[in-house]
Design a protein around this motif. Structure first.
Motif, PDB file in Angstrom:
ATOM      1  N   VAL A 175      -2.021   7.479   1.892  1.00  0.00           N
ATOM      2  CA  VAL A 175      -2.275   6.607   0.739  1.00  0.00           C
ATOM      3  C   VAL A 175      -3.768   6.525   0.466  1.00  0.00           C
ATOM      4  O   VAL A 175      -4.214   6.621  -0.691  1.00  0.00           O
ATOM      5  N   VAL A 198       1.259   4.723  -5.024  1.00  0.00           N
ATOM      6  CA  VAL A 198       1.852   4.560  -3.688  1.00  0.00           C
ATOM      7  C   VAL A 198       3.310   4.982  -3.685  1.00  0.00           C
ATOM      8  O   VAL A 198       3.798   5.588  -2.722  1.00  0.00           O
ATOM      9  N   ALA A 212       5.182   0.029  -2.428  1.00  0.00           N
ATOM     10  CA  ALA A 212       3.793  -0.463  -2.402  1.00  0.00           C
ATOM     11  C   ALA A 212       3.645  -1.823  -1.734  1.00  0.00           C
ATOM     12  O   ALA A 212       2.537  -2.360  -1.669  1.00  0.00           O
ATOM     13  N   VAL A 215       0.953  -1.996   1.113  1.00  0.00           N
ATOM     14  CA  VAL A 215      -0.400  -1.737   0.615  1.00  0.00           C
ATOM     15  C   VAL A 215      -0.919  -2.957  -0.145  1.00  0.00           C
ATOM     16  O   VAL A 215      -2.078  -3.362   0.015  1.00  0.00           O
TER      17      VAL A 215
END
Length: 346
Positions: A175, A198, A212, A215
């Protein structure tokens, strides 16, 4: 009223809004005293504050929140409580200084509800959620470095460590690499840009959390130094609680709970048993007594009514007469992202 979300709730919409999690358990753990002095370090929409003041006749409460919107939104409750509630825009890591400033110390109880509030997530312009396209902001206090700043300015190795340490994202390096490649073409400025990027790298099972999720969690924690503030708040509470005062903390993911668990274990005199290879280390005199064994979880009934409570854990401890101790180095280390290791040449 106030509600907190588990890490993947940014992808879930249950229709419930601002429901205080583990409310009855929080009030019980605080062992409320009529006329007592209390501090809510994460005021939010005032759910805990209202319930506490209604349950403890004559009690006063200082509510902190770094979000100016939350402080402004609490004005009606301040008026309703007629001098029993004071609000201050401050981080919960500053709770000792705030308690002294408002002449509330020593305190009978401190409650912390760690995480991001539903109100913040539901506002697209705050940039906390990938359910809404908005600017990559994520600043609870609306000041300092934003999520976009971190994404576009942080070098790849440190960015990967942020995703891994704060989000427990297994594909953190991939990522981070994709972010660096994407920002060479144009800066990442919106939640949709990041979520789409992502989603092309991280795979999840059908019906699972959005790719995601981790993240976004990592960025939010980094932007607001949430774990660092938690470590500061735990030590600050130890400094301002009176003997018999209660510290009650509600967490929503393993990173927060690990810090609270280790702090309370260390401060209550608990440590791993020694062996002939690793002798027992001298234990400092306890400053807290654990109120319950292990963490308190929501009931099945609460989780049915409020699915956002599923990952919540409550831990509580009672202050002893011992003098407060210095900060635990291990906890400070848990809250920090390790520096990236230099790559080895083949």
């Amino acid at each position: 009223m106030r509600g907190r979300r588990r890490p993947d709730d940014v992808a879930v919409d249950t229709g419930a809004r601002h429901v205080p999690v583990l409310l009855a358990e929080v009030l019980q753990a605080l062992a409320l005293q009529p006329g007592g002095r209390y501090l809510d370090g994460t005021f939010g929409a005032g759910g805990y504050a209202r319930a506490l003041l209604e349950a403890a006749p004559g009690a006063t409460l200082l509510g902190l929140d770094r979000d100016p919107t939350a402080i402004a939104g609490g004005a009606d409750l301040v008026a309703e409580m007629a001098g029993r509630l004071t609000l201050s825009q401050a981080r919960f890591g500053e709770l000792a200084e705030e308690a002294q400033r408002f002449q509330m110390a020593p305190l009978d109880g401190v409650v912390l509800d760690i995480g991001v509030s539903s109100m913040q997530i539901d506002q697209a312009e705050r940039g906390f959620s990938f359910r809404f396209d908005g600017p990559l902001d994520m600043r609870m206090g609306r000041e300092g470095q934003s999520a976009a700043d971190i994404l576009n300015e942080t070098e790849e190795g440190l960015l990967a460590n942020i995703f891994y340490h704060y989000g427990e994202e297994r594909r953190s390096r991939a990522v981070a690499r994709a972010v660096v490649e994407a920002r060479r073409k144009e800066p990442l400025t919106t939640t949709k840009q990041l979520a789409d990027l992502v989603a092309g790298i991280v795979w999840t099972e059908p019906g699972g959390a959005h790719p995601a999720t981790r993240v976004f969690q990592a960025l939010r924690i980094a932007v607001n130094d949430e774990l660092g503030e938690l470590v500061k708040a735990l030590h600050a509470a130890e400094a301002v609680l009176k003997p018999g005062g209660r510290l009650v903390v509600v967490t929503f993911h393993s990173l927060e709970d690990r810090i609270v668990k280790q702090f309370m274990a260390a401060r209550s005199g608990r440590s791993p048993a020694g062996s002939r290879h690793a002798p027992v280390v001298a234990i400092a005199e306890p400053t807290f007594r654990l109120v319950s064994k292990g963490a308190v979880a929501p009931t099945d009934a609460e989780m049915r009514l409020n699915p956002r409570a599923r990952s919540a854990k409550l831990r509580a401890a009672e202050r002893l007469t011992t003098v407060a101790r210095a900060a635990e180095p291990d906890l400070v280390a848990l809250a920090e992202v390790p520096d990236p290791q230099p790559r080895r040449r083949p």
